[in-house]
Enzyme design. Structure first.
Site, PDB file in Angstrom:
ATOM      1  N   CYS A  31      30.606  36.533  39.372  1.00 13.91           N
ATOM      2  CA  CYS A  31      31.983  36.169  39.023  1.00 13.91           C
ATOM      3  C   CYS A  31      32.658  37.287  38.223  1.00 13.91           C
ATOM      4  O   CYS A  31      32.282  37.564  37.085  1.00 13.91           O
ATOM      5  CB  CYS A  31      31.959  34.863  38.215  1.00 13.91           C
ATOM      6  SG  CYS A  31      33.522  34.429  37.423  1.00 13.91           S
ATOM      7  N   CYS A  34      34.361  36.220  34.951  1.00 13.52           N
ATOM      8  CA  CYS A  34      33.343  35.897  33.941  1.00 13.52           C
ATOM      9  C   CYS A  34      32.938  37.152  33.176  1.00 13.52           C
ATOM     10  O   CYS A  34      32.654  37.093  31.972  1.00 13.52           O
ATOM     11  CB  CYS A  34      32.112  35.282  34.599  1.00 13.52           C
ATOM     12  SG  CYS A  34      32.419  33.714  35.433  1.00 13.52           S
TER      13      CYS A  34
END
Length: 302
Positions: A31, A34
Protein backbone atom coordinates in the site's frame (compact mmCIF):
# COMPACT_ATOMS: atom_id res chain seq x y z
CA UNK A 1 5.10 0.98 18.08
CA UNK A 2 4.12 -2.66 18.22
CA UNK A 3 3.07 -5.17 15.55
CA UNK A 4 -0.26 -6.70 16.51
CA UNK A 5 -1.61 -10.13 15.57
CA UNK A 6 -4.61 -12.15 16.65
CA UNK A 7 -2.41 -13.72 19.31
CA UNK A 8 -1.52 -10.47 21.10
CA UNK A 9 -4.49 -8.29 20.10
CA UNK A 10 -6.33 -8.65 23.41
CA UNK A 11 -3.28 -7.68 25.48
CA UNK A 12 -1.76 -5.02 23.24
CA UNK A 13 -4.97 -3.28 22.11
CA UNK A 14 -8.00 -4.04 24.27
CA UNK A 15 -6.30 -4.27 27.68
CA UNK A 16 -3.63 -1.68 26.88
CA UNK A 17 -6.24 0.88 25.80
CA UNK A 18 -7.73 0.80 29.29
CA UNK A 19 -4.52 2.35 30.58
CA UNK A 20 -3.47 4.44 27.57
CA UNK A 21 -5.13 5.34 24.22
CA UNK A 22 -4.05 2.97 21.44
CA UNK A 23 -3.93 4.11 17.82
CA UNK A 24 -4.42 1.10 15.53
CA UNK A 25 -3.00 1.43 12.00
CA UNK A 26 -4.28 -1.08 9.44
CA UNK A 27 -1.76 -1.24 6.59
CA UNK A 28 -0.18 -3.61 4.04
CA UNK A 29 3.30 -3.82 2.49
CA UNK A 30 2.01 -3.10 -1.03
CA UNK A 31 0.00 0.00 0.00
CA UNK A 32 1.59 3.23 -1.21
CA UNK A 33 -0.43 5.63 1.00
CA UNK A 34 0.44 3.40 4.00
CA UNK A 35 4.12 4.10 3.36
CA UNK A 36 3.35 7.82 3.60
CA UNK A 37 1.16 7.66 6.70
CA UNK A 38 3.18 5.10 8.67
CA UNK A 39 6.25 7.27 9.30
CA UNK A 40 4.00 10.18 10.32
CA UNK A 41 2.27 8.03 12.95
CA UNK A 42 5.59 6.69 14.23
CA UNK A 43 7.01 10.20 14.48
CA UNK A 44 3.97 11.45 16.39
CA UNK A 45 4.05 8.51 18.77
CA UNK A 46 7.57 9.53 19.75
CA UNK A 47 6.72 13.22 19.87
CA UNK A 48 3.59 12.73 21.98
CA UNK A 49 5.73 10.89 24.52
CA UNK A 50 3.34 8.35 25.94
CA UNK A 51 0.05 10.10 25.25
CA UNK A 52 -0.83 7.20 22.95
CA UNK A 53 0.57 3.86 21.81
CA UNK A 54 0.81 2.94 18.12
CA UNK A 55 -0.27 -0.55 17.14
CA UNK A 56 0.24 -1.66 13.53
CA UNK A 57 -1.81 -4.46 11.97
CA UNK A 58 -0.91 -5.98 8.59
CA UNK A 59 -4.40 -6.33 7.12
CA UNK A 60 -3.24 -8.99 4.65
CA UNK A 61 -1.78 -11.19 7.38
CA UNK A 62 -4.47 -10.45 9.95
CA UNK A 63 -7.66 -10.56 7.90
CA UNK A 64 -9.70 -11.64 10.92
CA UNK A 65 -8.83 -8.44 12.76
CA UNK A 66 -9.42 -6.32 9.66
CA UNK A 67 -12.86 -7.89 9.25
CA UNK A 68 -13.67 -7.35 12.91
CA UNK A 69 -13.08 -3.60 12.46
CA UNK A 70 -14.88 -3.51 9.12
CA UNK A 71 -11.79 -2.30 7.27
CA UNK A 72 -12.71 -1.65 3.63
CA UNK A 73 -9.63 0.22 2.48
CA UNK A 74 -6.19 0.96 3.77
CA UNK A 75 -4.72 2.77 5.48
CA UNK A 76 -7.45 2.78 8.12
CA UNK A 77 -6.68 4.18 11.55
CA UNK A 78 -8.81 3.53 14.65
CA UNK A 79 -8.35 5.10 18.08
CA UNK A 80 -9.12 2.74 20.98
CA UNK A 81 -9.91 4.01 24.49
CA UNK A 82 -11.07 1.82 27.38
CA UNK A 83 -11.32 -1.17 25.08
CA UNK A 84 -13.64 0.55 22.59
CA UNK A 85 -13.14 2.36 19.27
CA UNK A 86 -13.90 6.06 19.72
CA UNK A 87 -12.96 7.51 16.31
CA UNK A 88 -10.89 6.88 13.22
CA UNK A 89 -10.04 7.94 9.71
CA UNK A 90 -9.16 6.44 6.32
CA UNK A 91 -6.44 7.47 3.93
CA UNK A 92 -3.04 9.06 4.27
CA UNK A 93 -3.88 12.33 5.99
CA UNK A 94 -1.17 14.99 6.16
CA UNK A 95 0.62 15.43 9.48
CA UNK A 96 -1.33 18.56 10.43
CA UNK A 97 -4.64 16.72 10.12
CA UNK A 98 -3.35 13.70 12.04
CA UNK A 99 -2.24 16.05 14.82
CA UNK A 100 -5.68 17.67 14.88
CA UNK A 101 -7.29 14.22 15.12
CA UNK A 102 -5.05 13.21 18.02
CA UNK A 103 -5.40 16.49 19.90
CA UNK A 104 -9.18 16.20 19.66
CA UNK A 105 -9.17 12.95 21.63
CA UNK A 106 -5.97 12.64 23.65
CA UNK A 107 -5.33 14.19 27.07
CA UNK A 108 -2.92 17.10 27.00
CA UNK A 109 0.58 16.61 28.31
CA UNK A 110 -0.48 18.44 31.48
CA UNK A 111 -3.57 16.25 31.91
CA UNK A 112 -1.49 13.13 31.34
CA UNK A 113 1.06 14.23 33.93
CA UNK A 114 -1.71 14.94 36.42
CA UNK A 115 -3.29 11.54 35.81
CA UNK A 116 0.05 9.86 36.40
CA UNK A 117 0.69 11.79 39.61
CA UNK A 118 -2.83 11.00 40.80
CA UNK A 119 -2.37 7.28 40.20
CA UNK A 120 0.95 7.36 42.06
CA UNK A 121 -0.77 9.16 44.94
CA UNK A 122 -3.40 6.43 45.15
CA UNK A 123 -0.67 3.79 45.19
CA UNK A 124 1.14 5.69 47.95
CA UNK A 125 -2.04 5.82 50.02
CA UNK A 126 -2.60 2.11 49.56
CA UNK A 127 0.94 1.60 50.82
CA UNK A 128 0.36 3.77 53.88
CA UNK A 129 2.51 6.67 52.67
CA UNK A 130 0.17 9.62 53.27
CA UNK A 131 2.97 12.21 53.06
CA UNK A 132 4.13 10.84 49.71
CA UNK A 133 0.54 10.80 48.46
CA UNK A 134 0.10 14.42 49.49
CA UNK A 135 3.16 15.46 47.49
CA UNK A 136 1.88 13.62 44.41
CA UNK A 137 -1.60 15.11 44.70
CA UNK A 138 -0.19 18.61 44.97
CA UNK A 139 1.88 17.98 41.86
CA UNK A 140 -1.19 16.60 40.03
CA UNK A 141 -3.30 19.66 40.81
CA UNK A 142 -0.45 21.99 39.89
CA UNK A 143 -0.03 20.21 36.54
CA UNK A 144 -3.77 20.23 35.77
CA UNK A 145 -5.84 22.61 37.91
CA UNK A 146 -9.03 21.36 36.22
CA UNK A 147 -8.56 17.79 37.47
CA UNK A 148 -11.38 17.76 40.02
CA UNK A 149 -10.74 14.16 41.06
CA UNK A 150 -7.16 14.90 42.04
CA UNK A 151 -8.23 18.10 43.78
CA UNK A 152 -10.92 16.22 45.72
CA UNK A 153 -8.37 13.70 46.95
CA UNK A 154 -5.92 16.49 47.80
CA UNK A 155 -8.40 18.52 49.86
CA UNK A 156 -9.77 15.42 51.57
CA UNK A 157 -6.30 14.22 52.53
CA UNK A 158 -5.35 17.66 53.86
CA UNK A 159 -8.49 17.68 56.01
CA UNK A 160 -7.86 14.15 57.21
CA UNK A 161 -4.41 15.28 58.31
CA UNK A 162 -5.79 18.35 60.08
CA UNK A 163 -4.24 20.84 57.63
CA UNK A 164 -7.41 22.89 57.42
CA UNK A 165 -5.94 26.18 56.18
CA UNK A 166 -4.09 24.39 53.36
CA UNK A 167 -7.29 22.52 52.51
CA UNK A 168 -9.26 25.77 52.29
CA UNK A 169 -6.62 27.25 49.99
CA UNK A 170 -6.68 24.16 47.76
CA UNK A 171 -10.48 24.18 47.65
CA UNK A 172 -10.89 27.90 46.93
CA UNK A 173 -10.39 27.67 43.12
CA UNK A 174 -13.34 25.25 42.79
CA UNK A 175 -15.64 26.68 45.45
CA UNK A 176 -17.93 28.18 42.83
CA UNK A 177 -18.27 24.80 41.10
CA UNK A 178 -19.29 22.92 44.23
CA UNK A 179 -23.03 23.38 43.75
CA UNK A 180 -22.91 21.45 40.48
CA UNK A 181 -20.27 18.81 41.29
CA UNK A 182 -21.30 16.30 43.95
CA UNK A 183 -17.84 15.40 45.25
CA UNK A 184 -16.84 19.06 45.52
CA UNK A 185 -20.12 19.69 47.35
CA UNK A 186 -19.06 16.97 49.81
CA UNK A 187 -15.86 18.86 50.58
CA UNK A 188 -17.81 22.07 51.03
CA UNK A 189 -20.10 20.32 53.51
CA UNK A 190 -17.10 19.14 55.52
CA UNK A 191 -15.53 22.60 55.55
CA UNK A 192 -18.85 24.19 56.52
CA UNK A 193 -19.22 21.65 59.33
CA UNK A 194 -15.84 22.76 60.64
CA UNK A 195 -16.96 26.39 60.45
CA UNK A 196 -20.14 25.50 62.34
CA UNK A 197 -18.17 23.81 65.10
CA UNK A 198 -15.83 26.79 65.36
CA UNK A 199 -18.83 29.10 65.75
CA UNK A 200 -20.73 26.97 68.26
CA UNK A 201 -18.05 25.16 70.24
CA UNK A 202 -18.14 25.92 73.96
CA UNK A 203 -15.41 23.56 75.06
CA UNK A 204 -15.02 19.80 74.74
CA UNK A 205 -18.59 19.12 75.87
CA UNK A 206 -20.19 21.36 73.24
CA UNK A 207 -21.96 18.49 71.50
CA UNK A 208 -23.78 17.74 74.76
CA UNK A 209 -26.08 20.70 74.19
CA UNK A 210 -27.54 18.89 71.18
CA UNK A 211 -27.74 15.57 73.02
CA UNK A 212 -29.87 17.25 75.66
CA UNK A 213 -32.20 18.81 73.09
CA UNK A 214 -32.63 15.48 71.31
CA UNK A 215 -33.32 13.68 74.58
CA UNK A 216 -36.08 16.21 75.28
CA UNK A 217 -37.53 16.04 71.75
CA UNK A 218 -36.61 13.28 69.32
CA UNK A 219 -38.09 15.35 66.48
CA UNK A 220 -35.75 18.27 67.09
CA UNK A 221 -34.23 17.83 63.65
CA UNK A 222 -32.20 21.03 63.85
CA UNK A 223 -30.43 19.65 66.91
CA UNK A 224 -29.87 16.30 65.19
CA UNK A 225 -28.48 18.01 62.11
CA UNK A 226 -26.20 20.15 64.24
CA UNK A 227 -25.00 17.07 66.08
CA UNK A 228 -24.29 15.36 62.75
CA UNK A 229 -22.21 18.35 61.66
CA UNK A 230 -20.19 18.18 64.88
CA UNK A 231 -19.58 14.48 64.29
CA UNK A 232 -18.59 14.98 60.64
CA UNK A 233 -16.21 17.80 61.56
CA UNK A 234 -14.49 15.39 63.94
CA UNK A 235 -14.29 12.66 61.25
CA UNK A 236 -16.81 10.51 63.11
CA UNK A 237 -18.52 9.89 59.81
CA UNK A 238 -20.54 6.75 60.46
CA UNK A 239 -21.96 8.29 63.63
CA UNK A 240 -22.87 11.39 61.61
CA UNK A 241 -24.72 9.26 59.06
CA UNK A 242 -26.53 7.41 61.84
CA UNK A 243 -27.78 10.75 63.14
CA UNK A 244 -28.82 11.89 59.67
CA UNK A 245 -30.72 8.64 59.18
CA UNK A 246 -32.71 9.43 62.31
CA UNK A 247 -33.91 12.59 60.57
CA UNK A 248 -34.63 10.83 57.29
CA UNK A 249 -36.65 8.09 58.95
CA UNK A 250 -38.94 10.73 60.46
CA UNK A 251 -38.98 13.40 57.73
CA UNK A 252 -37.28 12.71 54.38
CA UNK A 253 -37.91 16.22 53.07
CA UNK A 254 -36.83 18.21 56.11
CA UNK A 255 -35.27 21.53 55.11
CA UNK A 256 -35.49 20.69 51.39
CA UNK A 257 -33.65 17.39 51.81
CA UNK A 258 -30.75 18.80 53.85
CA UNK A 259 -30.24 15.54 55.74
CA UNK A 260 -30.15 13.44 52.57
CA UNK A 261 -27.70 15.82 50.89
CA UNK A 262 -25.44 15.77 53.95
CA UNK A 263 -25.62 11.96 54.11
CA UNK A 264 -24.60 11.66 50.45
CA UNK A 265 -21.77 14.12 51.07
CA UNK A 266 -20.43 11.99 53.92
CA UNK A 267 -20.59 8.88 51.72
CA UNK A 268 -18.36 10.65 49.20
CA UNK A 269 -15.96 11.66 51.95
CA UNK A 270 -15.51 8.12 53.24
CA UNK A 271 -15.39 6.40 49.84
CA UNK A 272 -11.83 5.07 49.42
CA UNK A 273 -10.03 5.83 46.13
CA UNK A 274 -10.84 3.07 43.62
CA UNK A 275 -8.56 2.95 40.60
CA UNK A 276 -9.50 1.00 37.50
CA UNK A 277 -7.96 -2.42 37.29
CA UNK A 278 -6.34 -3.92 34.23
CA UNK A 279 -9.44 -5.51 32.73
CA UNK A 280 -11.49 -2.33 33.04
CA UNK A 281 -13.57 -3.57 35.97
CA UNK A 282 -14.08 -1.56 39.15
CA UNK A 283 -12.98 -3.16 42.42
CA UNK A 284 -15.75 -4.09 44.86
CA UNK A 285 -17.19 -1.20 46.82
CA UNK A 286 -15.95 -0.62 50.36
CA UNK A 287 -18.25 -2.68 52.65
CA UNK A 288 -18.95 0.21 55.03
CA UNK A 289 -19.88 2.51 52.15
CA UNK A 290 -22.01 -0.21 50.55
CA UNK A 291 -23.84 -0.84 53.83
CA UNK A 292 -24.64 2.83 54.38
CA UNK A 293 -25.74 3.27 50.76
CA UNK A 294 -28.20 0.40 51.23
CA UNK A 295 -29.49 1.94 54.45
CA UNK A 296 -30.07 5.25 52.68
CA UNK A 297 -31.92 3.57 49.83
CA UNK A 298 -34.04 1.60 52.26
CA UNK A 299 -35.11 4.73 54.11
CA UNK A 300 -35.61 6.99 51.10
CA UNK A 301 -37.58 4.41 49.11
CA UNK A 302 -39.74 3.24 52.02
Amino acid sequence: MIDVTVANFEAEVITASQQQPVLVDFWAPWCGPCKTLGPILEKLETEYAGRFKLAKIDSDQEQQLAAMFGVRSIPTVVLMVDGQPVDGFMGALPETQVRAFLDKHLPSAEEQQAQGEHEEAQQALEGGDAAGALDKLQEAVQADPDNDEARFDLVRLLLQRGQVDAARAAFAPVDAKAEGVQRLAALKFWLSAMDFVAEHADGPGAIDQFDQKIAANKRDFAARFSRARFLAAGQRFTEAMDELLEILMRDKGWEEGAARKAYVAVLDLIEPPRAKVADGQIPPQDPVVASYRRRLSSVVLS
